[in-house]
Design a protein around this motif. Sequence first.
Motif, PDB file in Angstrom:
ATOM      1  N   CYS A 106       0.833  -1.203   0.000  1.00  0.00           N
ATOM      2  CA  CYS A 106       0.000   0.000   0.000  1.00  0.00           C
ATOM      3  C   CYS A 106       0.874   1.263   0.000  1.00  0.00           C
ATOM      4  O   CYS A 106       1.686   1.453   0.907  1.00  0.00           O
ATOM      5  CB  CYS A 106      -0.921   0.009   1.212  1.00  0.00           C
ATOM      6  SG  CYS A 106      -1.972   1.474   1.268  1.00  0.00           S
ATOM      7  N   PRO A 107       0.716   2.130  -1.010  1.00  0.00           N
ATOM      8  CA  PRO A 107       1.550   3.339  -1.067  1.00  0.00           C
ATOM      9  C   PRO A 107       1.303   4.294   0.096  1.00  0.00           C
ATOM     10  O   PRO A 107       2.186   5.070   0.445  1.00  0.00           O
ATOM     11  CB  PRO A 107       1.167   3.987  -2.406  1.00  0.00           C
ATOM     12  CG  PRO A 107      -0.117   3.373  -2.805  1.00  0.00           C
ATOM     13  CD  PRO A 107      -0.199   2.035  -2.144  1.00  0.00           C
ATOM     14  N   LEU A 108       0.145   4.223   0.710  1.00  0.00           N
ATOM     15  CA  LEU A 108      -0.146   5.098   1.843  1.00  0.00           C
ATOM     16  C   LEU A 108       0.718   4.767   3.055  1.00  0.00           C
ATOM     17  O   LEU A 108       0.971   5.617   3.904  1.00  0.00           O
ATOM     18  CB  LEU A 108      -1.631   5.009   2.214  1.00  0.00           C
ATOM     19  CG  LEU A 108      -2.613   5.375   1.095  1.00  0.00           C
ATOM     20  CD1 LEU A 108      -4.042   5.085   1.532  1.00  0.00           C
ATOM     21  CD2 LEU A 108      -2.439   6.814   0.677  1.00  0.00           C
ATOM     22  N   LEU A 109       1.179   3.510   3.118  1.00  0.00           N
ATOM     23  CA  LEU A 109       2.011   3.082   4.243  1.00  0.00           C
ATOM     24  C   LEU A 109       3.505   3.161   3.929  1.00  0.00           C
ATOM     25  O   LEU A 109       4.332   2.790   4.752  1.00  0.00           O
ATOM     26  CB  LEU A 109       1.648   1.640   4.631  1.00  0.00           C
ATOM     27  CG  LEU A 109       0.213   1.428   5.102  1.00  0.00           C
ATOM     28  CD1 LEU A 109      -0.048  -0.046   5.361  1.00  0.00           C
ATOM     29  CD2 LEU A 109      -0.075   2.256   6.343  1.00  0.00           C
ATOM     30  N   LEU A 110       3.861   3.649   2.734  1.00  0.00           N
ATOM     31  CA  LEU A 110       5.250   3.672   2.300  1.00  0.00           C
ATOM     32  C   LEU A 110       6.185   4.406   3.262  1.00  0.00           C
ATOM     33  O   LEU A 110       7.244   3.880   3.608  1.00  0.00           O
ATOM     34  CB  LEU A 110       5.356   4.255   0.889  1.00  0.00           C
ATOM     35  CG  LEU A 110       6.737   4.210   0.258  1.00  0.00           C
ATOM     36  CD1 LEU A 110       7.221   2.774   0.132  1.00  0.00           C
ATOM     37  CD2 LEU A 110       6.716   4.893  -1.095  1.00  0.00           C
ATOM     38  N   PRO A 111       5.851   5.602   3.752  1.00  0.00           N
ATOM     39  CA  PRO A 111       6.776   6.277   4.677  1.00  0.00           C
ATOM     40  C   PRO A 111       7.077   5.439   5.931  1.00  0.00           C
ATOM     41  O   PRO A 111       8.226   5.356   6.362  1.00  0.00           O
ATOM     42  CB  PRO A 111       6.045   7.573   5.043  1.00  0.00           C
ATOM     43  CG  PRO A 111       5.114   7.816   3.901  1.00  0.00           C
ATOM     44  CD  PRO A 111       4.699   6.450   3.434  1.00  0.00           C
ATOM     45  N   LEU A 112       6.055   4.811   6.474  1.00  0.00           N
ATOM     46  CA  LEU A 112       6.248   3.963   7.656  1.00  0.00           C
ATOM     47  C   LEU A 112       7.126   2.757   7.315  1.00  0.00           C
ATOM     48  O   LEU A 112       8.050   2.418   8.062  1.00  0.00           O
ATOM     49  CB  LEU A 112       4.895   3.501   8.194  1.00  0.00           C
ATOM     50  CG  LEU A 112       4.921   2.535   9.372  1.00  0.00           C
ATOM     51  CD1 LEU A 112       5.551   3.199  10.593  1.00  0.00           C
ATOM     52  CD2 LEU A 112       3.517   2.055   9.697  1.00  0.00           C
ATOM     53  N   LEU A 133       9.354   2.453   4.868  1.00  0.00           N
ATOM     54  CA  LEU A 133      10.731   2.862   4.597  1.00  0.00           C
ATOM     55  C   LEU A 133      11.490   3.151   5.888  1.00  0.00           C
ATOM     56  O   LEU A 133      12.663   2.796   6.018  1.00  0.00           O
ATOM     57  CB  LEU A 133      10.758   4.076   3.678  1.00  0.00           C
ATOM     58  CG  LEU A 133      10.369   3.824   2.226  1.00  0.00           C
ATOM     59  CD1 LEU A 133      10.342   5.131   1.443  1.00  0.00           C
ATOM     60  CD2 LEU A 133      11.303   2.824   1.572  1.00  0.00           C
ATOM     61  N   SER A 134      10.823   3.781   6.831  1.00  0.00           N
ATOM     62  CA  SER A 134      11.463   4.052   8.125  1.00  0.00           C
ATOM     63  C   SER A 134      11.821   2.752   8.836  1.00  0.00           C
ATOM     64  O   SER A 134      12.925   2.608   9.374  1.00  0.00           O
ATOM     65  CB  SER A 134      10.550   4.889   9.019  1.00  0.00           C
ATOM     66  OG  SER A 134      10.338   6.147   8.461  1.00  0.00           O
ATOM     67  N   ALA A 135      10.897   1.799   8.847  1.00  0.00           N
ATOM     68  CA  ALA A 135      11.159   0.504   9.486  1.00  0.00           C
ATOM     69  C   ALA A 135      12.285  -0.230   8.768  1.00  0.00           C
ATOM     70  O   ALA A 135      13.169  -0.813   9.413  1.00  0.00           O
ATOM     71  CB  ALA A 135       9.887  -0.340   9.495  1.00  0.00           C
ATOM     72  N   LYS A 136      12.292  -0.193   7.441  1.00  0.00           N
ATOM     73  CA  LYS A 136      13.333  -0.867   6.666  1.00  0.00           C
ATOM     74  C   LYS A 136      14.711  -0.288   6.990  1.00  0.00           C
ATOM     75  O   LYS A 136      15.669  -1.029   7.222  1.00  0.00           O
ATOM     76  CB  LYS A 136      13.030  -0.716   5.173  1.00  0.00           C
ATOM     77  CG  LYS A 136      13.999  -1.422   4.270  1.00  0.00           C
ATOM     78  CD  LYS A 136      13.566  -1.261   2.816  1.00  0.00           C
ATOM     79  CE  LYS A 136      14.501  -1.952   1.867  1.00  0.00           C
ATOM     80  NZ  LYS A 136      14.065  -1.815   0.480  1.00  0.00           N
ATOM     81  N   ARG A 150      19.941  -0.685   9.652  1.00  0.00           N
ATOM     82  CA  ARG A 150      20.901  -0.085  10.589  1.00  0.00           C
ATOM     83  C   ARG A 150      21.201  -1.027  11.756  1.00  0.00           C
ATOM     84  O   ARG A 150      22.322  -1.104  12.244  1.00  0.00           O
ATOM     85  CB  ARG A 150      20.333   1.237  11.095  1.00  0.00           C
ATOM     86  CG  ARG A 150      21.388   2.230  11.471  1.00  0.00           C
ATOM     87  CD  ARG A 150      20.870   3.601  11.874  1.00  0.00           C
ATOM     88  NE  ARG A 150      19.476   3.648  12.255  1.00  0.00           N
ATOM     89  CZ  ARG A 150      18.589   4.473  11.726  1.00  0.00           C
ATOM     90  NH1 ARG A 150      18.945   5.311  10.795  1.00  0.00           N
ATOM     91  NH2 ARG A 150      17.340   4.475  12.132  1.00  0.00           N
ATOM     92  N   LEU A 151      20.193  -1.770  12.215  1.00  0.00           N
ATOM     93  CA  LEU A 151      20.379  -2.723  13.314  1.00  0.00           C
ATOM     94  C   LEU A 151      21.020  -4.023  12.865  1.00  0.00           C
ATOM     95  O   LEU A 151      21.349  -4.872  13.684  1.00  0.00           O
ATOM     96  CB  LEU A 151      19.029  -3.018  13.986  1.00  0.00           C
ATOM     97  CG  LEU A 151      18.366  -1.857  14.718  1.00  0.00           C
ATOM     98  CD1 LEU A 151      16.963  -2.244  15.187  1.00  0.00           C
ATOM     99  CD2 LEU A 151      19.224  -1.414  15.901  1.00  0.00           C
ATOM    100  N   GLY A 152      21.177  -4.202  11.553  1.00  0.00           N
ATOM    101  CA  GLY A 152      21.785  -5.422  11.028  1.00  0.00           C
ATOM    102  C   GLY A 152      20.827  -6.595  10.934  1.00  0.00           C
ATOM    103  O   GLY A 152      21.239  -7.724  10.684  1.00  0.00           O
ATOM    104  N   VAL A 153      19.547  -6.355  11.136  1.00  0.00           N
ATOM    105  CA  VAL A 153      18.539  -7.413  11.074  1.00  0.00           C
ATOM    106  C   VAL A 153      18.187  -7.737   9.629  1.00  0.00           C
ATOM    107  O   VAL A 153      17.795  -8.850   9.315  1.00  0.00           O
ATOM    108  CB  VAL A 153      17.266  -6.980  11.851  1.00  0.00           C
ATOM    109  CG1 VAL A 153      16.154  -8.003  11.735  1.00  0.00           C
ATOM    110  CG2 VAL A 153      17.604  -6.707  13.301  1.00  0.00           C
TER     111      VAL A 153
END
Length: 157
Positions: free
Chosen positions: A53-59, A61-64, A69-72
């Motif tokens: 869903c493009p509406l959830l894209l900002p969320l 991308l932040s999680a990704k 960054r955490l190496g997960v």
Amino acid sequence: SFDLVIAIGVIPWLEQAGMAIQEMTRVTKPAGHVIITTANRAGLASLLDPIICPLLLPLKLSAKKLFIRLGVRQPAPGMVFHGNRSIDRTLRGRGFVKVKSMTRGFGFSFFRHSVLPEPFGTRVNRSLQRLADRGTPLLRSIGMAYIVLASRAGGDD
């Protein structure tokens, strides 16, 4: 130079569709044609499935970024949803004139799993596609794939 350049299933895997369309311009003869398919950002399936869903894209991308960054998670290329208007604008800017366009495909998924059992899902898809092909407002623009036939303006380059 070519009379016809076809990019089916290519553009959604490129971050910068404009560069690919620029190359298509270079190799397409004046008055030649291109056929391009893209993943429709406003497709019904994209709007209904939380994973794409493009509406959830900002969320997302932040999680990704956080997981990387955490190496997960490792960075990996993914499908890019180029807007239909953006593709049209890019083609125009490169000297192409849109001859015809359409959206195709009305799947229903939830977390990328089909929610309609077969053959019912196929019947629903065909019914919605017929309405879209007749130009029904909203439906004509929310298929999963955007397909464009464009002609390169004639003349000397």
